[in-house]
Design a protein around this motif. Structure first.
Motif, PDB file in Angstrom:
ATOM      1  N   MET A 109       0.727  -1.219  -0.583  1.00  0.00           N
ATOM      2  CA  MET A 109       0.421   0.328  -0.116  1.00  0.00           C
ATOM      3  C   MET A 109       0.636   0.925   0.395  1.00  0.00           C
ATOM      4  O   MET A 109       2.154   1.365   0.874  1.00  0.00           O
ATOM      5  CB  MET A 109      -0.941  -0.012   1.411  1.00  0.00           C
ATOM      6  N   ASN A 110       0.361   2.568  -0.262  1.00  0.00           N
ATOM      7  CA  ASN A 110       1.041   3.800  -0.425  1.00  0.00           C
ATOM      8  C   ASN A 110      -0.229   4.960   0.252  1.00  0.00           C
ATOM      9  O   ASN A 110      -1.588   4.343  -0.311  1.00  0.00           O
ATOM     10  CB  ASN A 110       1.449   4.232  -1.492  1.00  0.00           C
ATOM     11  N   HIS A 111       0.162   5.562   0.389  1.00  0.00           N
ATOM     12  CA  HIS A 111      -0.874   6.841   1.636  1.00  0.00           C
ATOM     13  C   HIS A 111      -0.681   7.587   1.003  1.00  0.00           C
ATOM     14  O   HIS A 111      -1.363   9.245   1.342  1.00  0.00           O
ATOM     15  CB  HIS A 111      -0.788   6.122   2.856  1.00  0.00           C
ATOM     16  N   ALA A 112      -0.435   8.360  -0.187  1.00  0.00           N
ATOM     17  CA  ALA A 112      -0.667   9.523  -0.834  1.00  0.00           C
ATOM     18  C   ALA A 112      -2.303  10.484  -0.586  1.00  0.00           C
ATOM     19  O   ALA A 112      -2.262  11.050  -0.729  1.00  0.00           O
ATOM     20  CB  ALA A 112      -0.250   9.386  -2.351  1.00  0.00           C
ATOM     21  N   HIS A 113      -3.076   9.021  -0.876  1.00  0.00           N
ATOM     22  CA  HIS A 113      -4.432   9.468  -1.302  1.00  0.00           C
ATOM     23  C   HIS A 113      -4.776   8.175  -1.288  1.00  0.00           C
ATOM     24  O   HIS A 113      -4.657   7.050  -0.999  1.00  0.00           O
ATOM     25  CB  HIS A 113      -4.960  10.618  -2.449  1.00  0.00           C
ATOM     26  N   GLU A 114      -6.628   8.401  -0.692  1.00  0.00           N
ATOM     27  CA  GLU A 114      -7.292   6.655   0.093  1.00  0.00           C
ATOM     28  C   GLU A 114      -7.301   5.940  -1.007  1.00  0.00           C
ATOM     29  O   GLU A 114      -8.067   4.611  -1.079  1.00  0.00           O
ATOM     30  CB  GLU A 114      -8.489   7.251   0.733  1.00  0.00           C
ATOM     31  N   THR A 115      -7.071   5.647  -1.783  1.00  0.00           N
ATOM     32  CA  THR A 115      -7.018   5.079  -3.413  1.00  0.00           C
ATOM     33  C   THR A 115      -6.210   3.923  -3.857  1.00  0.00           C
ATOM     34  O   THR A 115      -6.144   3.031  -4.296  1.00  0.00           O
ATOM     35  CB  THR A 115      -7.652   5.793  -4.599  1.00  0.00           C
ATOM     36  N   HIS A 116      -5.132   4.313  -2.574  1.00  0.00           N
ATOM     37  CA  HIS A 116      -3.874   3.687  -2.239  1.00  0.00           C
ATOM     38  C   HIS A 116      -3.271   2.650  -1.204  1.00  0.00           C
ATOM     39  O   HIS A 116      -2.516   2.149  -1.520  1.00  0.00           O
ATOM     40  CB  HIS A 116      -2.725   4.747  -2.813  1.00  0.00           C
ATOM     41  N   TYR A 117      -4.375   3.186  -0.568  1.00  0.00           N
ATOM     42  CA  TYR A 117      -4.411   2.073   0.701  1.00  0.00           C
ATOM     43  C   TYR A 117      -5.413   1.289   1.732  1.00  0.00           C
ATOM     44  O   TYR A 117      -6.766   2.057   0.512  1.00  0.00           O
ATOM     45  CB  TYR A 117      -3.633   3.028   2.028  1.00  0.00           C
ATOM     46  N   THR A 118      -6.228   1.432   2.550  1.00  0.00           N
ATOM     47  CA  THR A 118      -6.696   1.181   2.946  1.00  0.00           C
ATOM     48  C   THR A 118      -6.761   0.979   4.956  1.00  0.00           C
ATOM     49  O   THR A 118      -5.195   0.162   4.813  1.00  0.00           O
ATOM     50  CB  THR A 118      -7.914  -0.508   2.943  1.00  0.00           C
ATOM     51  N   ALA A 119      -7.324   1.537   6.017  1.00  0.00           N
ATOM     52  CA  ALA A 119      -6.772   0.895   7.070  1.00  0.00           C
ATOM     53  C   ALA A 119      -7.621  -0.221   7.789  1.00  0.00           C
ATOM     54  O   ALA A 119      -7.118  -0.354   9.018  1.00  0.00           O
ATOM     55  CB  ALA A 119      -7.969   2.203   7.373  1.00  0.00           C
ATOM     56  N   PHE A 120      -8.105  -0.681   6.869  1.00  0.00           N
ATOM     57  CA  PHE A 120      -8.877  -1.748   7.277  1.00  0.00           C
ATOM     58  C   PHE A 120      -8.932  -3.146   7.035  1.00  0.00           C
ATOM     59  O   PHE A 120     -10.089  -3.487   5.668  1.00  0.00           O
ATOM     60  CB  PHE A 120     -10.929  -1.684   7.758  1.00  0.00           C
ATOM     61  N   PRO A 121      -7.463  -3.296   5.958  1.00  0.00           N
ATOM     62  CA  PRO A 121      -7.203  -5.163   5.052  1.00  0.00           C
ATOM     63  C   PRO A 121      -7.551  -6.133   5.930  1.00  0.00           C
ATOM     64  O   PRO A 121      -8.191  -6.111   7.000  1.00  0.00           O
ATOM     65  CB  PRO A 121      -5.942  -4.655   5.006  1.00  0.00           C
ATOM     66  N   ASP A 122      -7.762  -6.864   4.712  1.00  0.00           N
ATOM     67  CA  ASP A 122      -8.998  -8.309   4.929  1.00  0.00           C
ATOM     68  C   ASP A 122      -8.222  -8.875   6.071  1.00  0.00           C
ATOM     69  O   ASP A 122      -7.102  -9.112   5.943  1.00  0.00           O
ATOM     70  CB  ASP A 122      -8.721  -9.261   3.624  1.00  0.00           C
ATOM     71  N   PRO A 123      -8.378  -9.217   7.389  1.00  0.00           N
ATOM     72  CA  PRO A 123      -7.944 -10.337   8.445  1.00  0.00           C
ATOM     73  C   PRO A 123      -6.933 -10.311   7.780  1.00  0.00           C
ATOM     74  O   PRO A 123      -5.956 -11.859   8.377  1.00  0.00           O
ATOM     75  CB  PRO A 123      -8.546  -9.961   9.276  1.00  0.00           C
ATOM     76  N   ALA A 124      -7.238 -11.783   6.590  1.00  0.00           N
ATOM     77  CA  ALA A 124      -6.724 -13.087   5.765  1.00  0.00           C
ATOM     78  C   ALA A 124      -6.113 -12.760   4.928  1.00  0.00           C
ATOM     79  O   ALA A 124      -5.238 -13.791   4.570  1.00  0.00           O
ATOM     80  CB  ALA A 124      -7.848 -13.196   4.991  1.00  0.00           C
ATOM     81  N   ILE A 125      -5.490 -11.999   5.203  1.00  0.00           N
ATOM     82  CA  ILE A 125      -4.385 -11.524   4.264  1.00  0.00           C
ATOM     83  C   ILE A 125      -2.684 -11.383   5.153  1.00  0.00           C
ATOM     84  O   ILE A 125      -3.264 -11.376   6.496  1.00  0.00           O
ATOM     85  CB  ILE A 125      -4.208 -10.537   3.517  1.00  0.00           C
TER      86      ILE A 125
END
Length: 283
Positions: A109-125
């Motif tokens: 993930m990258n965090h320049a803006h919200e289309t490149h990361y999530t604060a809530f990734p699937d816990p199965a990852i």
């Protein structure tokens, strides 16, 4: 001093070697040595990868491959789905959607803006690799999962207020099947010579080509011509006009191909003879 007929220094060296070997065996996910980075240490100039067969082939023909291959699917925006020969699934610039199929083993993930990361990734990852360090300083990743080594090179990003955020982005490099695959993330500046050396050889590179939110198009084109990857796959274009401008700027040094399918399969033996820009369907 000697003991048992051997110098103390020799015994210390042997013990140190044994300790290193045991650590390598007992530590899970020990990172393997980077072949892409070692290439730069040995060869001072960036060169295209050797290839002996014409370009990419559709995923449906994977059985005909002569070398281990990586499946690449363009999902959307800056998200690609990679599947390694041993079945490791990776999603890049993951914002919560990784395309059809099983849950990825690894996401970056990258965090320049919200289309490149999530604060809530699937816990199965199993492995969530952020391209920035929430605690400050650069993110540092050097992870081996089955047959793939994943590492990062931090770069800076612009803040919305016009300032700069040090180490806010990461270029992620995936070393698998003797390929060096680079994802430039939300790149905002041309990498320094030191950063280019850390990136090393790239056979395949995913490049943002919007020309405004990320690096401007003339500088992006200049960078890609310096990297001289065998295969450049544009992403993050937003509009046909920015994509057309990018392609026009690349045609002097690269071949152009338009894929009908969002999924391709690539190996070291099927890299293009000539450096090529391959446009995959998607936005």
């Amino acid at each position: 001093m000697f003991r048992f007929g051997l110098p103390v220094g020799f015994l210390v060296g042997v013990l140190a070697g044994l300790a290193f070997t045991l650590a390598a065996v007992l530590t899970p996910n020990t990172a393997q040595a980077s072949k892409c980075f070692a290439y730069v240490e040995q060869v001072p100039e960036f060169q295209p990868s050797p290839s002996s067969a014409p370009g990419f082939i559709p995923a449906a023909f994977s059985a005909a491959q002569l070398a281990p291959s990586v499946q690449i699917t363009y999902v959307t925006h800056s998200t690609f789905r990679l599947e390694t020969p041993e079945g490791v699934v990776i999603a890049t610039d993951y914002a919560g959607f990784a395309g059809a199929g099983v849950v990825p083993t690894v996401v970056t993930m990258n965090h320049a803006h919200e289309t490149h990361y999530t604060a809530f990734p699937d816990p199965a990852i199993q492995h969530v690799l952020r391209g920035w360090n929430p605690q400050g300083g650069p993110a540092k990743h050097n992870l081996t999962v089955e047959d793939v080594l994943i590492r990062n090179v931090p770069t800076d990003i612009r803040r919305w207020d016009g300032g700069a955020e040090r180490d806010g982005n990461s270029i992620f490099i995936f070393e698998v099947a003797d390929l060096c695959i680079g994802h430039l993330g939300h790149l905002h500046h041309k990498p320094t010579p030191e950063q280019l050396a850390m990136i090393g050889r790239l056979d395949v590179v995913f490049a943002p080509v919007d020309g405004s939110y990320t690096l401007d198009l003339p500088t992006m084109i200049e960078l890609l011509k310096e990297l001289r990857a065998s295969l450049v796959i544009p992403m993050h274009s937003f509009s046909d006009s920015s994509l057309r401008l990018f392609l026009a700027g690349m045609l002097s040094d690269f071949e152009l191909d338009m894929a009908k399918d969002a999924t391709i399969e690539i190996s070291l033996t099927t890299l293009p003879r000539q450096p090529t820009v391959l446009v995959l369907p998607g936005r």
